[in-house]
Every structure is written in C-alpha cells, then in structure tokens.
Design a protein around this motif. Sequence first.
Motif, PDB file in Angstrom:
ATOM      1  N   ILE A  78       8.002  99.875  36.206  1.00 21.19           N
ATOM      2  CA  ILE A  78       7.430  98.857  35.315  1.00 21.19           C
ATOM      3  C   ILE A  78       6.091  98.372  35.851  1.00 21.19           C
ATOM      4  N   GLU A  79       6.017  98.157  37.146  1.00 17.91           N
ATOM      5  CA  GLU A  79       4.758  97.716  37.760  1.00 17.91           C
ATOM      6  C   GLU A  79       3.671  98.769  37.594  1.00 17.91           C
ATOM      7  N   ALA A  80       4.023 100.042  37.792  1.00 17.97           N
ATOM      8  CA  ALA A  80       3.044 101.126  37.636  1.00 17.97           C
ATOM      9  C   ALA A  80       2.574 101.215  36.187  1.00 17.97           C
ATOM     10  N   CYS A  81       3.510 101.059  35.239  1.00 18.48           N
ATOM     11  CA  CYS A  81       3.136 101.083  33.824  1.00 18.48           C
ATOM     12  C   CYS A  81       2.216  99.920  33.486  1.00 18.48           C
ATOM     13  N   ALA A  82       2.511  98.751  34.039  1.00 19.64           N
ATOM     14  CA  ALA A  82       1.676  97.576  33.776  1.00 19.64           C
ATOM     15  C   ALA A  82       0.250  97.800  34.273  1.00 19.64           C
ATOM     16  N   GLU A  83       0.128  98.397  35.438  1.00 17.55           N
ATOM     17  CA  GLU A  83      -1.202  98.657  35.993  1.00 17.55           C
ATOM     18  C   GLU A  83      -1.984  99.620  35.104  1.00 17.55           C
ATOM     19  N   SER A  84      -1.336 100.708  34.681  1.00 14.71           N
ATOM     20  CA  SER A  84      -2.023 101.688  33.834  1.00 14.71           C
ATOM     21  C   SER A  84      -2.295 101.128  32.441  1.00 14.71           C
ATOM     22  N   ALA A  85      -1.342 100.360  31.902  1.00 11.52           N
ATOM     23  CA  ALA A  85      -1.534  99.771  30.577  1.00 11.52           C
ATOM     24  C   ALA A  85      -2.705  98.800  30.591  1.00 11.52           C
ATOM     25  N   ARG A  86      -2.815  98.039  31.671  1.00 16.35           N
ATOM     26  CA  ARG A  86      -3.918  97.079  31.775  1.00 16.35           C
ATOM     27  C   ARG A  86      -5.260  97.801  31.755  1.00 16.35           C
ATOM     28  N   GLN A  87      -5.344  98.930  32.424  1.00 15.07           N
ATOM     29  CA  GLN A  87      -6.582  99.712  32.419  1.00 15.07           C
ATOM     30  C   GLN A  87      -6.853 100.284  31.034  1.00 15.07           C
ATOM     31  N   ALA A  88      -5.804 100.735  30.364  1.00 13.62           N
ATOM     32  CA  ALA A  88      -5.977 101.304  29.024  1.00 13.62           C
ATOM     33  C   ALA A  88      -6.482 100.254  28.045  1.00 13.62           C
ATOM     34  N   LEU A  89      -6.035  99.021  28.212  1.00 15.62           N
ATOM     35  CA  LEU A  89      -6.435  97.947  27.300  1.00 15.62           C
ATOM     36  C   LEU A  89      -7.885  97.525  27.491  1.00 15.62           C
ATOM     37  N   ASP A  90      -8.514  97.978  28.572  1.00 19.34           N
ATOM     38  CA  ASP A  90      -9.934  97.702  28.784  1.00 19.34           C
ATOM     39  C   ASP A  90     -10.828  98.605  27.943  1.00 19.34           C
ATOM     40  N   GLN A  91     -10.267  99.666  27.380  1.00 20.41           N
ATOM     41  CA  GLN A  91     -11.049 100.580  26.563  1.00 20.41           C
ATOM     42  C   GLN A  91     -11.398  99.907  25.232  1.00 20.41           C
ATOM     43  N   PRO A  92     -12.638 100.015  24.786  1.00 23.60           N
ATOM     44  CA  PRO A  92     -13.019  99.390  23.508  1.00 23.60           C
ATOM     45  C   PRO A  92     -12.342 100.090  22.337  1.00 23.60           C
ATOM     46  N   ALA A  93     -11.894  99.301  21.357  1.00 26.30           N
ATOM     47  CA  ALA A  93     -11.230  99.864  20.188  1.00 26.30           C
ATOM     48  C   ALA A  93     -11.206  98.833  19.073  1.00 26.30           C
ATOM     49  N   ASP A  94     -11.049  99.313  17.838  1.00 24.98           N
ATOM     50  CA  ASP A  94     -10.876  98.413  16.699  1.00 24.98           C
ATOM     51  C   ASP A  94      -9.468  97.819  16.699  1.00 24.98           C
ATOM     52  N   GLU A  95      -8.517  98.593  17.225  1.00 26.49           N
ATOM     53  CA  GLU A  95      -7.120  98.173  17.173  1.00 26.49           C
ATOM     54  C   GLU A  95      -6.373  98.722  18.383  1.00 26.49           C
ATOM     55  N   TYR A  96      -5.431  97.923  18.863  1.00 30.63           N
ATOM     56  CA  TYR A  96      -4.561  98.329  19.963  1.00 30.63           C
ATOM     57  C   TYR A  96      -3.129  98.300  19.444  1.00 30.63           C
ATOM     58  N   VAL A  97      -2.475  99.444  19.500  1.00 28.47           N
ATOM     59  CA  VAL A  97      -1.100  99.553  19.022  1.00 28.47           C
ATOM     60  C   VAL A  97      -0.179  99.781  20.208  1.00 28.47           C
ATOM     61  N   ILE A  98       0.839  98.946  20.321  1.00 27.20           N
ATOM     62  CA  ILE A  98       1.888  99.135  21.321  1.00 27.20           C
ATOM     63  C   ILE A  98       3.125  99.562  20.547  1.00 27.20           C
ATOM     64  N   SER A  99       3.438 100.838  20.604  1.00 23.51           N
ATOM     65  CA  SER A  99       4.588 101.355  19.860  1.00 23.51           C
ATOM     66  C   SER A  99       5.706 101.691  20.837  1.00 23.51           C
ATOM     67  N   SER A 100       6.921 101.494  20.383  1.00 29.14           N
ATOM     68  CA  SER A 100       8.061 101.774  21.253  1.00 29.14           C
ATOM     69  C   SER A 100       9.237 102.235  20.416  1.00 29.14           C
ATOM     70  N   HIS A 101      10.044 103.097  21.002  1.00 27.21           N
ATOM     71  CA  HIS A 101      11.204 103.638  20.302  1.00 27.21           C
ATOM     72  C   HIS A 101      12.455 103.411  21.137  1.00 27.21           C
ATOM     73  N   SER A 102      13.493 102.853  20.510  1.00 19.48           N
ATOM     74  CA  SER A 102      14.806 102.737  21.136  1.00 19.48           C
ATOM     75  C   SER A 102      14.733 101.979  22.463  1.00 19.48           C
ATOM     76  N   MET A 103      15.262 102.584  23.552  1.00 19.39           N
ATOM     77  CA  MET A 103      15.228 101.955  24.874  1.00 19.39           C
ATOM     78  C   MET A 103      13.800 101.646  25.316  1.00 19.39           C
ATOM     79  N   GLY A 104      12.837 102.409  24.821  1.00 15.22           N
ATOM     80  CA  GLY A 104      11.450 102.166  25.177  1.00 15.22           C
ATOM     81  C   GLY A 104      10.961 100.786  24.778  1.00 15.22           C
ATOM     82  N   SER A 105      11.644 100.161  23.811  1.00 18.56           N
ATOM     83  CA  SER A 105      11.229  98.817  23.388  1.00 18.56           C
ATOM     84  C   SER A 105      11.497  97.786  24.478  1.00 18.56           C
ATOM     85  N   SER A 106      12.609  97.930  25.208  1.00 18.67           N
ATOM     86  CA  SER A 106      12.861  97.033  26.337  1.00 18.67           C
ATOM     87  C   SER A 106      11.822  97.243  27.428  1.00 18.67           C
ATOM     88  N   ALA A 107      11.469  98.514  27.665  1.00 16.37           N
ATOM     89  CA  ALA A 107      10.430  98.809  28.650  1.00 16.37           C
ATOM     90  C   ALA A 107       9.102  98.195  28.228  1.00 16.37           C
TER      91      ALA A 107
END
Length: 383
Positions: free
Chosen positions: A202-231
Amino acid sequence: MNSVEKRVVLHFPGFEPLDAAAHRARYARSAKQSASAWNYSADLGELEDFGAAPYFDVQTRGGAWETHSRIHVLDHNEIVNRLNSRSLVVRLVMGYLAALRVAFGGGLVGYFRHAWRFGLFFIFPFLLVVAGLLTSLLFVLLLRDVGLPSWSLLVTVPAALAFFVYIYLPQAERLHTLHLFSDWELAVAMAASNDASVERWIEACAESARQALDQPADEYVISSHSMGSSAAVHVIGLLLEREPELFAGKRVVFSTLGSAILQCALLRSASRLRSRVGLIARCDQIFWTDVHCLTDAIHFYKTRVAAVCGDADAPQATILFIRFKTMLTGEHYRRIKTDFLRVHRQYVLGPDHRASFDFTLMTAGPLSAADFAGFTQSKMPPL
C-alpha cells in the motif's frame, strides 16, 4: 458533458493472478471490442515501468475527437501469487482461520444484512471443501462398518485422502475454491491493516500514485474492481491523510466497479479503512460513482458504502446501475451467466453492443468518467 483530451487513470484490479502486462493485454482485447462497437480507433502503447504503478498509453480517435489516456495499473499480483503458492495444508488452515476471523469479526452478519448473496459467496468455498472432507471421511467409515479389519485403515485412509486431493479438489478448483480461500485471507489483512507485506505494498502504491497525480491532465480517474476497491480506498485515503488538499484544482472521478469495499469494511477491525472511506466521500474534488449490476452476486447491490461505514451525513457515491445483458449478444450472455466469477469480471471487459456503460470509454474515451452517471439504463450519446 465534459470533453477530455488528456487523462490519467489509476486502476486497481481485483484479486486475480494477473500482473500489469496481463492486465494490459486484457485491456487491449476489451478496447478492440469497444472500438468495434462504437466505431472509433484505439492504439495502445507498450507497458512502461513506473514503480508500483506501471502504465501504458492509450490513444483513441473518433470523427471529431482525440483523447490520450495514461493507464497506471496498481495490481497486487505478487500478493496473490504468494498466497496461492503455499502448500495445500497451509492454504486450507489459513483460509479457515480467515473465515473464522470474518465470522466472529462482524463480517458474516453484515454480509447477510446488506447483501445476502455476498453472504452466500463468503460461505460457499468453505462449505464446498467441508463437503469434500466429509465425503472422504464417510468413505473410510463405510468401509470400516462392513467389517474390514483395523489394519485396512492403512489403505482406506490414504485412499480417502487421495480422493480428496487428486479428484475432489481439482473438480472444486473449477470454481476457484482455493483461490477464494486466499481472497479471504487478503480481505482480513486489508481490514485489520496488520500484515506487514500488504502495508508495504500500500505504501509503495501510494508513492507511485502520488507521482502519477503530478502529471498534467484534464481528468484523473481512479478506477477499481472488486477487492481492488479496498486497495484503492487505502491508497487514496492514505494520500488524503497526508495531503488534504491533494486534489485541489483537479477534476477527479473515483469509479468503483462491482465494489467489495464492504467485504473488508464490515469487519470490526477495519476502523482505518472505514475512516479512509469517509475521507474520500467528504473530499469535495472527488466525484464518486459506484457501478452496480443486479446479476453480479459478488458486490453489495444498492448499498450506500459510505453510510454503512459510518458516514451517513457525507455525500454518498452516485450509484450507476448497469445491465450486462444489454452489453453482450444473447449467446455470449447465456454462455457466461451461470459462472458468477466470470459475470463479476464483466465490468472491466469489452462489450458486444453499445450500452450505457463501457469500461474502455470511461477510462480512455472523450467523455468524462463522471458523465457516465447520467447514462443510467440508457444509451450513451454518439461519440
């Protein structure tokens, strides 16, 4: 409706033995189906390394639009493989221990209270294995009762065990029985937040997700399926705990597909997860859509997740009701409808027909992912 030219997606897959490359391959197949149904083109780039969130780019084009999306895959395949690679005895013992923790931790009652079909999904693999063990035991007892000498147990007991291991379990595995044992182990770990390897992930994902969110975009989508939603809740909630204004000035859509957040959050030990659900629900910049389908038994149909987690006064996710039957040909739907796990995967798979929901278009098309909330039970407008 909002048009999107550039999008960043953080996708949290469900509990499947698939790495990021396999998820990219699945996405490519689904995109091909979607593009055929909607008459547009979709070109996928190669998988690129990005820490715990490798990505691939998707370029989609229609008659008068073009959209570039970067899809980051935050899979937990290493955890799945670790759980599934242990010995049979360890998997059985740990699976039943997880089941006891769920049952006595409030999960069992909560499942039947909020989604009785999910309660049946919980008990199903454990009852199936018990049935096999009892059948094997009955075989031994019947042979003993016909008057065989005591030394015959040296033959009948190994024979019964061989039946269970080499005949019964392989048949039961057609229903992914032992895989579901591991799924419940991870659910308990996600709830209690006390497994060191899961917390590191979870910590590693948070670090990478934080870097990904620094990328410029019109929209940021966080999609999750099944157990992935808890993650996803753990990762995004952790980021909001550290940076409450993280999404300021951003258009963010949190889309949970066949969500199993309550699989973990209904356990009494899941206080941290429930707190993070509340953080996401109360974040003004996040538009949360919760995609439900009646024929999917492995989610909490019509249930308001944030309210059940103790945040009834917070803005609730917009529930998007879809029908897989309208997305697929009659023959295709008949072929999958009795396979509950296959039906559950349909959220992230491609359509045969144009319908009100399309995972590829939600994550790589020209319309905002939030717009899909307005297409409930109706066709999308032409692209």
